[in-house]
Design a protein around this motif. Structure first.
Motif, PDB file in Angstrom:
ATOM      1  N   SER A  86      10.469 -50.750 -50.548  1.00  0.00           N
ATOM      2  CA  SER A  86       9.300 -51.530 -50.264  1.00  0.00           C
ATOM      3  C   SER A  86       9.171 -51.702 -48.613  1.00  0.00           C
ATOM      4  O   SER A  86       8.347 -51.582 -48.189  1.00  0.00           O
ATOM      5  N   ALA A  87      10.295 -51.909 -47.915  1.00  0.00           N
ATOM      6  CA  ALA A  87      10.557 -52.043 -46.447  1.00  0.00           C
ATOM      7  C   ALA A  87       9.953 -50.597 -45.901  1.00  0.00           C
ATOM      8  O   ALA A  87       9.032 -50.737 -44.870  1.00  0.00           O
ATOM      9  N   GLY A  88      10.468 -49.849 -46.299  1.00  0.00           N
ATOM     10  CA  GLY A  88      10.105 -48.342 -45.789  1.00  0.00           C
ATOM     11  C   GLY A  88       8.959 -48.033 -45.862  1.00  0.00           C
ATOM     12  O   GLY A  88       8.353 -47.361 -45.024  1.00  0.00           O
ATOM     13  N   SER A  89       8.378 -48.230 -47.016  1.00  0.00           N
ATOM     14  CA  SER A  89       6.879 -47.947 -47.526  1.00  0.00           C
ATOM     15  C   SER A  89       6.141 -48.771 -46.571  1.00  0.00           C
ATOM     16  O   SER A  89       4.884 -48.231 -46.091  1.00  0.00           O
ATOM     17  N   ALA A  90       5.984 -50.115 -46.374  1.00  0.00           N
ATOM     18  CA  ALA A  90       5.625 -50.754 -45.529  1.00  0.00           C
ATOM     19  C   ALA A  90       5.400 -50.260 -44.167  1.00  0.00           C
ATOM     20  O   ALA A  90       4.467 -50.246 -43.498  1.00  0.00           O
ATOM     21  N   VAL A  91       6.525 -49.720 -43.514  1.00  0.00           N
ATOM     22  CA  VAL A  91       6.668 -49.084 -42.256  1.00  0.00           C
ATOM     23  C   VAL A  91       5.683 -48.050 -42.198  1.00  0.00           C
ATOM     24  O   VAL A  91       5.187 -47.687 -41.250  1.00  0.00           O
ATOM     25  N   VAL A  92       5.798 -47.112 -43.125  1.00  0.00           N
ATOM     26  CA  VAL A  92       5.455 -45.726 -43.413  1.00  0.00           C
ATOM     27  C   VAL A  92       3.664 -45.887 -43.449  1.00  0.00           C
ATOM     28  O   VAL A  92       2.833 -45.405 -42.881  1.00  0.00           O
ATOM     29  N   ALA A  93       3.446 -47.232 -44.133  1.00  0.00           N
ATOM     30  CA  ALA A  93       1.810 -47.457 -44.293  1.00  0.00           C
ATOM     31  C   ALA A  93       1.376 -47.805 -43.036  1.00  0.00           C
ATOM     32  O   ALA A  93       0.408 -47.512 -42.590  1.00  0.00           O
ATOM     33  N   LEU A  94       2.176 -48.718 -42.189  1.00  0.00           N
ATOM     34  CA  LEU A  94       1.597 -49.136 -41.102  1.00  0.00           C
ATOM     35  C   LEU A  94       1.272 -47.649 -40.061  1.00  0.00           C
ATOM     36  O   LEU A  94       0.475 -47.578 -39.383  1.00  0.00           O
ATOM     37  N   VAL A  95       2.374 -46.776 -40.184  1.00  0.00           N
ATOM     38  CA  VAL A  95       2.276 -45.572 -39.186  1.00  0.00           C
ATOM     39  C   VAL A  95       1.093 -44.876 -39.837  1.00  0.00           C
ATOM     40  O   VAL A  95       0.261 -44.222 -38.920  1.00  0.00           O
ATOM     41  N   ILE A  96       0.663 -44.608 -41.048  1.00  0.00           N
ATOM     42  CA  ILE A  96      -0.265 -44.049 -41.540  1.00  0.00           C
ATOM     43  C   ILE A  96      -1.796 -44.734 -40.904  1.00  0.00           C
ATOM     44  O   ILE A  96      -2.640 -43.947 -40.640  1.00  0.00           O
ATOM     45  N   MET A  97      -1.736 -46.079 -41.152  1.00  0.00           N
ATOM     46  CA  MET A  97      -2.836 -46.428 -40.709  1.00  0.00           C
ATOM     47  C   MET A  97      -3.248 -46.428 -39.248  1.00  0.00           C
ATOM     48  O   MET A  97      -4.318 -46.531 -38.746  1.00  0.00           O
ATOM     49  N   ARG A  98      -2.208 -46.437 -38.597  1.00  0.00           N
ATOM     50  CA  ARG A  98      -2.249 -46.038 -37.017  1.00  0.00           C
ATOM     51  C   ARG A  98      -2.939 -44.696 -36.772  1.00  0.00           C
ATOM     52  O   ARG A  98      -3.453 -44.529 -35.914  1.00  0.00           O
ATOM     53  N   LEU A  99      -2.418 -43.630 -37.549  1.00  0.00           N
ATOM     54  CA  LEU A  99      -2.746 -42.519 -37.341  1.00  0.00           C
ATOM     55  C   LEU A  99      -3.917 -41.957 -37.815  1.00  0.00           C
ATOM     56  O   LEU A  99      -4.835 -41.219 -37.329  1.00  0.00           O
ATOM     57  N   ALA A 100      -4.097 -42.528 -39.026  1.00  0.00           N
ATOM     58  CA  ALA A 100      -5.465 -41.958 -39.586  1.00  0.00           C
ATOM     59  C   ALA A 100      -6.005 -43.259 -40.393  1.00  0.00           C
ATOM     60  O   ALA A 100      -5.612 -43.761 -41.657  1.00  0.00           O
ATOM     61  N   SER A 101      -7.052 -43.808 -39.825  1.00  0.00           N
ATOM     62  CA  SER A 101      -7.441 -45.188 -40.247  1.00  0.00           C
ATOM     63  C   SER A 101      -8.366 -44.981 -41.565  1.00  0.00           C
ATOM     64  O   SER A 101      -8.367 -46.114 -42.265  1.00  0.00           O
ATOM     65  N   GLN A 102      -8.740 -43.676 -41.905  1.00  0.00           N
ATOM     66  CA  GLN A 102      -9.505 -43.550 -43.103  1.00  0.00           C
ATOM     67  C   GLN A 102      -8.477 -42.741 -44.092  1.00  0.00           C
ATOM     68  O   GLN A 102      -9.364 -42.064 -44.919  1.00  0.00           O
ATOM     69  N   ALA A 103      -7.332 -43.001 -44.107  1.00  0.00           N
ATOM     70  CA  ALA A 103      -6.592 -42.455 -45.196  1.00  0.00           C
ATOM     71  C   ALA A 103      -6.799 -42.678 -46.621  1.00  0.00           C
ATOM     72  O   ALA A 103      -7.174 -43.870 -46.865  1.00  0.00           O
ATOM     73  N   HIS A 104      -6.946 -41.796 -47.318  1.00  0.00           N
ATOM     74  CA  HIS A 104      -7.016 -41.799 -48.902  1.00  0.00           C
ATOM     75  C   HIS A 104      -6.049 -42.801 -49.563  1.00  0.00           C
ATOM     76  O   HIS A 104      -4.799 -42.494 -49.119  1.00  0.00           O
ATOM     77  N   PRO A 105      -6.294 -43.642 -50.555  1.00  0.00           N
ATOM     78  CA  PRO A 105      -5.122 -44.452 -50.891  1.00  0.00           C
ATOM     79  C   PRO A 105      -3.974 -43.500 -51.790  1.00  0.00           C
ATOM     80  O   PRO A 105      -2.878 -44.057 -51.694  1.00  0.00           O
ATOM     81  N   ALA A 106      -4.294 -42.456 -52.257  1.00  0.00           N
ATOM     82  CA  ALA A 106      -3.304 -41.486 -52.642  1.00  0.00           C
ATOM     83  C   ALA A 106      -2.141 -41.272 -51.605  1.00  0.00           C
ATOM     84  O   ALA A 106      -1.063 -41.131 -52.300  1.00  0.00           O
ATOM     85  N   VAL A 107      -2.629 -41.226 -50.473  1.00  0.00           N
ATOM     86  CA  VAL A 107      -1.635 -40.879 -49.282  1.00  0.00           C
ATOM     87  C   VAL A 107      -0.664 -42.184 -49.345  1.00  0.00           C
ATOM     88  O   VAL A 107       0.607 -41.722 -49.291  1.00  0.00           O
TER      89      VAL A 107
END
Length: 132
Positions: A86-107
């Motif tokens: 859970s903690a790792g996925s929260a960090v990865v989700a924040l990185v994804i949102m920073r890099l690609a603001s329009q990322a598909h939910p499947a990502v």
């Protein structure tokens, strides 16, 4: 007997990945339930500043459900895997949102599944590892 332990050790990351993939949709359903029933209003009275507490509460509830699912499916140790995933996925989700603001939910679902699988692989219970 050693083959059975080896098979279980290989299945644990897969099982944890499936549970992790379900975390994002489950957290979304919990958040929707909280909004529909008024629980979200009990957490915060309104405005955009209330989004973060509701999202974090829904994610924490999803993580608790993931811990229960991991324990029921025999992934040991369940709570460290759920916490690290859970903690790792929260960090990865924040990185994804920073890099690609329009990322598909499947990502986000795939990233969460990968975080849970990695956590299950790294946090193996020492007593249940196969002997070679």
């Amino acid at each position: 007997m050693g083959v059975e332990l080896h098979k279980t050790a290989r299945q644990r990351p897969l099982i944890a990945g499936v549970v992790g993939a379900a975390l994002i949709p489950v957290a979304a359903l919990v958040g929707r339930f909280m909004s529909a029933t008024g629980i979200g209003a009990a957490i915060c009275s309104g405005g955009l500043e209330c989004i973060l507490p509701v999202v974090l509460t829904a994610y924490a509830a999803g993580a608790l459900l993931a811990w229960g699912a991991l324990a029921l499916l025999g992934v040991r140790p369940a709570w460290p895997v759920a916490l690290a995933g859970s903690a790792g996925s929260a960090v990865v989700a924040l990185v994804i949102m920073r890099l690609a603001s329009q990322a598909h939910p499947a990502v986000f679902v795939a990233a969460t599944a990968a975080c849970f699988a990695l956590a299950a692989q790294v946090l193996r219970s020492p007593g249940r590892q196969p002997q070679e």
